[in-house]
Design a protein around this motif. Structure first.
Motif, PDB file in Angstrom:
ATOM      1  N   THR A  71       3.433  -1.126   2.880  1.00 50.38           N
ATOM      2  CA  THR A  71       2.833  -2.372   3.351  1.00 50.38           C
ATOM      3  C   THR A  71       3.449  -2.775   4.690  1.00 50.38           C
ATOM      4  OG1 THR A  71       2.575  -3.040   1.056  1.00 50.38           O
ATOM      5  CG2 THR A  71       2.374  -4.777   2.714  1.00 50.38           C
ATOM      6  N   PHE A  72       4.784  -2.678   4.750  1.00 46.08           N
ATOM      7  CA  PHE A  72       5.499  -3.042   5.984  1.00 46.08           C
ATOM      8  C   PHE A  72       4.977  -2.261   7.182  1.00 46.08           C
ATOM      9  CE2 PHE A  72       8.905  -1.367   8.738  1.00 46.08           C
ATOM     10  CZ  PHE A  72       9.227  -2.509   9.439  1.00 46.08           C
ATOM     11  N   ARG A  73       4.739  -0.963   6.995  1.00 47.14           N
ATOM     12  CA  ARG A  73       4.346  -0.115   8.129  1.00 47.14           C
ATOM     13  C   ARG A  73       2.994  -0.503   8.713  1.00 47.14           C
ATOM     14  NH1 ARG A  73       5.862   4.397   4.901  1.00 47.14           N
ATOM     15  NH2 ARG A  73       8.137   4.589   4.995  1.00 47.14           N
ATOM     16  N   SER A  74       2.187  -1.219   7.916  1.00 43.50           N
ATOM     17  CA  SER A  74       0.871  -1.628   8.419  1.00 43.50           C
ATOM     18  C   SER A  74       0.924  -3.008   9.085  1.00 43.50           C
ATOM     19  CB  SER A  74      -0.136  -1.639   7.266  1.00 43.50           C
ATOM     20  OG  SER A  74       0.184  -2.705   6.382  1.00 43.50           O
ATOM     21  N   THR A  75       2.123  -3.590   9.185  1.00 38.21           N
ATOM     22  CA  THR A  75       2.219  -4.929   9.785  1.00 38.21           C
ATOM     23  C   THR A  75       2.733  -4.846  11.220  1.00 38.21           C
ATOM     24  OG1 THR A  75       4.530  -5.304   9.131  1.00 38.21           O
ATOM     25  CG2 THR A  75       2.820  -5.918   7.524  1.00 38.21           C
ATOM     26  N   ALA A  76       2.560  -5.950  11.933  1.00 36.82           N
ATOM     27  CA  ALA A  76       3.017  -6.028  13.326  1.00 36.82           C
ATOM     28  C   ALA A  76       4.542  -5.913  13.398  1.00 36.82           C
ATOM     29  CB  ALA A  76       2.561  -7.353  13.938  1.00 36.82           C
ATOM     30  N   ARG A  77       5.220  -6.279  12.313  1.00 37.08           N
ATOM     31  CA  ARG A  77       6.688  -6.261  12.322  1.00 37.08           C
ATOM     32  C   ARG A  77       7.263  -4.841  12.389  1.00 37.08           C
ATOM     33  NH1 ARG A  77       6.137 -10.394   7.762  1.00 37.08           N
ATOM     34  NH2 ARG A  77       6.306 -12.393   8.826  1.00 37.08           N
ATOM     35  N   ALA A  78       6.411  -3.857  12.101  1.00 40.58           N
ATOM     36  CA  ALA A  78       6.888  -2.470  12.117  1.00 40.58           C
ATOM     37  C   ALA A  78       7.306  -2.042  13.527  1.00 40.58           C
ATOM     38  CB  ALA A  78       5.818  -1.537  11.559  1.00 40.58           C
ATOM     39  N   VAL A  79       6.883  -2.771  14.540  1.00 41.10           N
ATOM     40  CA  VAL A  79       7.318  -2.476  15.913  1.00 41.10           C
ATOM     41  C   VAL A  79       8.771  -2.912  16.111  1.00 41.10           C
ATOM     42  CG1 VAL A  79       6.838  -2.911  18.365  1.00 41.10           C
ATOM     43  CG2 VAL A  79       4.951  -2.893  16.696  1.00 41.10           C
ATOM     44  N   GLN A  80       9.114  -4.027  15.424  1.00 37.31           N
ATOM     45  CA  GLN A  80      10.393  -4.689  15.653  1.00 37.31           C
ATOM     46  C   GLN A  80      11.545  -4.080  14.819  1.00 37.31           C
ATOM     47  OE1 GLN A  80       9.698  -8.850  15.000  1.00 37.31           O
ATOM     48  NE2 GLN A  80      11.738  -9.480  15.699  1.00 37.31           N
ATOM     49  N   TYR A  81      11.197  -3.621  13.605  1.00 36.22           N
ATOM     50  CA  TYR A  81      12.230  -3.122  12.680  1.00 36.22           C
ATOM     51  C   TYR A  81      11.929  -1.677  12.298  1.00 36.22           C
ATOM     52  CZ  TYR A  81      12.978  -8.164  12.102  1.00 36.22           C
ATOM     53  OH  TYR A  81      13.196  -9.490  12.338  1.00 36.22           O
ATOM     54  N   GLU A  82      12.997  -0.940  11.957  1.00 37.90           N
ATOM     55  CA  GLU A  82      12.810   0.465  11.551  1.00 37.90           C
ATOM     56  C   GLU A  82      12.206   0.601  10.166  1.00 37.90           C
ATOM     57  OE1 GLU A  82      16.468   2.807  11.909  1.00 37.90           O
ATOM     58  OE2 GLU A  82      16.951   1.605  13.689  1.00 37.90           O
ATOM     59  N   ASN A  83      12.492  -0.365   9.298  1.00 35.55           N
ATOM     60  CA  ASN A  83      12.042  -0.242   7.902  1.00 35.55           C
ATOM     61  C   ASN A  83      11.971  -1.638   7.278  1.00 35.55           C
ATOM     62  OD1 ASN A  83      14.781  -0.921   7.145  1.00 35.55           O
ATOM     63  ND2 ASN A  83      15.307   1.197   7.666  1.00 35.55           N
ATOM     64  N   ALA A  84      11.413  -1.683   6.063  1.00 32.54           N
ATOM     65  CA  ALA A  84      11.211  -2.971   5.379  1.00 32.54           C
ATOM     66  C   ALA A  84      12.536  -3.623   5.013  1.00 32.54           C
ATOM     67  CB  ALA A  84      10.362  -2.773   4.126  1.00 32.54           C
ATOM     68  N   GLY A  85      13.545  -2.815   4.717  1.00 32.04           N
ATOM     69  CA  GLY A  85      14.853  -3.368   4.371  1.00 32.04           C
ATOM     70  C   GLY A  85      15.429  -4.193   5.516  1.00 32.04           C
ATOM     71  N   GLN A  86      15.337  -3.645   6.729  1.00 33.78           N
ATOM     72  CA  GLN A  86      15.828  -4.381   7.901  1.00 33.78           C
ATOM     73  C   GLN A  86      15.026  -5.678   8.087  1.00 33.78           C
ATOM     74  OE1 GLN A  86      15.945  -1.983  11.449  1.00 33.78           O
ATOM     75  NE2 GLN A  86      17.446  -0.535  10.600  1.00 33.78           N
ATOM     76  N   GLU A  87      13.738  -5.573   7.906  1.00 31.19           N
ATOM     77  CA  GLU A  87      12.875  -6.741   8.114  1.00 31.19           C
ATOM     78  C   GLU A  87      13.214  -7.856   7.115  1.00 31.19           C
ATOM     79  OE1 GLU A  87       9.248  -6.923   6.338  1.00 31.19           O
ATOM     80  OE2 GLU A  87       8.894  -8.861   7.278  1.00 31.19           O
ATOM     81  N   ILE A  88      13.338  -7.480   5.847  1.00 32.78           N
ATOM     82  CA  ILE A  88      13.593  -8.504   4.819  1.00 32.78           C
ATOM     83  C   ILE A  88      15.002  -9.073   4.958  1.00 32.78           C
ATOM     84  CG2 ILE A  88      13.838  -8.847   2.314  1.00 32.78           C
ATOM     85  CD1 ILE A  88      11.376  -6.996   2.020  1.00 32.78           C
ATOM     86  N   TYR A  89      15.951  -8.228   5.293  1.00 29.31           N
ATOM     87  CA  TYR A  89      17.318  -8.737   5.518  1.00 29.31           C
ATOM     88  C   TYR A  89      17.299  -9.767   6.648  1.00 29.31           C
ATOM     89  CZ  TYR A  89      22.435  -8.631   5.950  1.00 29.31           C
ATOM     90  OH  TYR A  89      23.769  -8.968   5.984  1.00 29.31           O
ATOM     91  N   CYS A  90      16.650  -9.414   7.752  1.00 30.13           N
ATOM     92  CA  CYS A  90      16.668 -10.310   8.923  1.00 30.13           C
ATOM     93  C   CYS A  90      15.813 -11.554   8.699  1.00 30.13           C
ATOM     94  CB  CYS A  90      16.172  -9.570  10.171  1.00 30.13           C
ATOM     95  SG  CYS A  90      17.334  -8.309  10.734  1.00 30.13           S
ATOM     96  N   ARG A  91      14.651 -11.383   8.072  1.00 26.53           N
ATOM     97  CA  ARG A  91      13.706 -12.495   7.957  1.00 26.53           C
ATOM     98  C   ARG A  91      14.030 -13.387   6.765  1.00 26.53           C
ATOM     99  NH1 ARG A  91       8.764 -13.043   5.759  1.00 26.53           N
ATOM    100  NH2 ARG A  91       8.740 -10.899   5.002  1.00 26.53           N
ATOM    101  N   LYS A  92      14.720 -12.834   5.741  1.00 21.00           N
ATOM    102  CA  LYS A  92      15.057 -13.644   4.565  1.00 21.00           C
ATOM    103  C   LYS A  92      16.566 -13.779   4.373  1.00 21.00           C
ATOM    104  CE  LYS A  92      10.798 -13.070   1.909  1.00 21.00           C
ATOM    105  NZ  LYS A  92      10.195 -12.873   0.594  1.00 21.00           N
ATOM    106  N   PHE A  93      17.232 -12.649   4.151  1.00 22.49           N
ATOM    107  CA  PHE A  93      18.624 -12.694   3.688  1.00 22.49           C
ATOM    108  C   PHE A  93      19.561 -13.315   4.726  1.00 22.49           C
ATOM    109  CE2 PHE A  93      22.602 -10.582   2.149  1.00 22.49           C
ATOM    110  CZ  PHE A  93      22.532 -10.987   0.820  1.00 22.49           C
TER     111      PHE A  93
END
Lengths: 257, 257
Positions: free
Chosen positions: A215-237
């Motif tokens: 799901t992550f790879r189909s989002t615009a955020r995939a440009v900013q982060y290497e993987n969903a783990g990085q995205e969720i850590y940065c955006r939530k954790f």
């Protein structure tokens, strides 16, 4: 599948409410069910604040990480882990002194009591949720009530041996909210362990987080982060609300040491 | 009253189990319902250990304050608050480093995360309880799983960012267990507050604890203690199991600082 299982499987969090009011009879049915929830030693180590004052709802909509729908919820319940009721009673009864006279410890509420009280409060909260669901009334948990402890303590006159553990918004769903797509869940194999905790190895981790990664790879955020783990850590954790939640809970725990 | 409300109102804790087995299909239905429980941010911050090994059940029957019926429960589930799954994934993903590179905090799980995870675990546990009830399967919460942390950590290989928050025993009730008298509850007025927390004044305290005092006065313990508050403080709050529970939870919390 029986009616109860059906409603458990069809539940989604409801954040958009129809104009249909939650009547006093509805509210009483939800509360009566909540009271029947199992409770440790039948001590009922929780309280429920019915938030009816609109100005309090308006403030919660800000203090709980800016979620305006809270202000529009027809019925709002704040669940507290509560040792204060028992503590006040123990004091009135001269209980700590009586214990000391028997050579028993004279102690105040501590984190273990708090954990038991959180269990009681949450078991009651989920019973309320399922009861509401059976009446066609939707609900949404607001975990952000764990933030801004000082603000909530002042708003609700919380004494030291209470802890605001969860907030529930209730209301009849709008037609759209009732049909919203069910959220996915991790595969059961990733949640259930047989006899012993088994950390996820590489294959099990792919199995668990695979859908999330796709799901992550189909989002615009995939440009900013290497993987969903990085995205969720940065955006939530590591996000502000999460830092605030941990600060706030740390502050709450100071009362229980 | 609809079927779901009826079963909530008729539930009692079941500690005596009929020989009728809990089948794999029953177990899967209970687990499938538990997975549908609402979870903060859809992160599923919990794990469930299916305790099937009889030797583990036997040890729990001792470690959870000596309750032999645990060893005889046909189905036992240990609910863990679990940040370990996400933490391991974050590490694999290089998430903390990525956050630091963006000027965000690089942090480990803390007590606020733990509280959210306890919410998730307990909401799931109570969903399992109600699902089981709908299938005619009784249950009993064992809060004493909060005791003896070091023992349970070893028994179940618990990593640091998990916390055993509750244990559930399931089984079809014996005829007697199914008909056991429902336990009483405090009056609703003692549990529910309107808009602000209101400590119990003398009259409200009598209203809340009156039944308990009346019951106490008819017991042999009335010779030993002046009132029910003294009795409960001495027999529960200051008792060994309660001291152990608070010690044990204090130890658990050290991982989350």
């Amino acid at each position: 599948m029986n009616e109860t299982l059906k409603l458990i499987h069809n539940r989604r969090s409801v954040r958009a409410y129809s104009p249909k009011p939650v009547t006093r009879a509805d509210k009483d049915a939800i509360l009566a069910a909540a009271f029947r929830a199992p409770t440790a030693g039948n001590l009922m180590l929780y309280s429920i604040i019915e938030v009816e004052d609109q100005s309090l709802k308006d403030r919660l909509a800000v203090s709980c990480d800016h979620q305006p729908f809270i202000a529009r919820a027809p019925y709002v319940l704040l669940f507290l882990a509560d040792l204060q009721r028992w503590w006040d009673y123990f004091i009135k009864c001269g209980a700590p002194g009586r214990a000391e006279a028997s050579g028993l410890p004279n102690r105040r509420p501590q984190t273990g009591d708090l954990m038991l009280a959180c269990c009681d409060a949450l078991i009651s909260a989920q019973t309320a949720v399922i009861a509401a669901e059976s009446l066609g009334i939707g609900s949404c948990y607001i975990g952000d009530i764990l933030e801004q402890y000082e603000t909530h303590r002042e708003m609700f006159d919380l004494p030291p041996y209470t802890l605001p553990v969860t907030l529930l918004c209730f209301g009849y769903p709008t037609a759209a909210a009732a049909k919203r797509k069910l959220t996915s869940r991790f595969p059961g194999e990733s949640i259930v362990h047989k006899d012993r905790y088994r950390p996820l190895d590489a294959a099990a981790m792919d199995h668990c987080f695979g859908d999330l990664e796709n799901t992550f790879r189909s989002t615009a955020r995939a440009v900013q982060y290497e993987n969903a783990g990085q995205e969720i850590y940065c955006r939530k954790f590591a996000a502000g609300f999460s830092m605030e939640l941990n600060r706030s809970v740390g502050k709450m725990l100071e009362n229980w040491k």
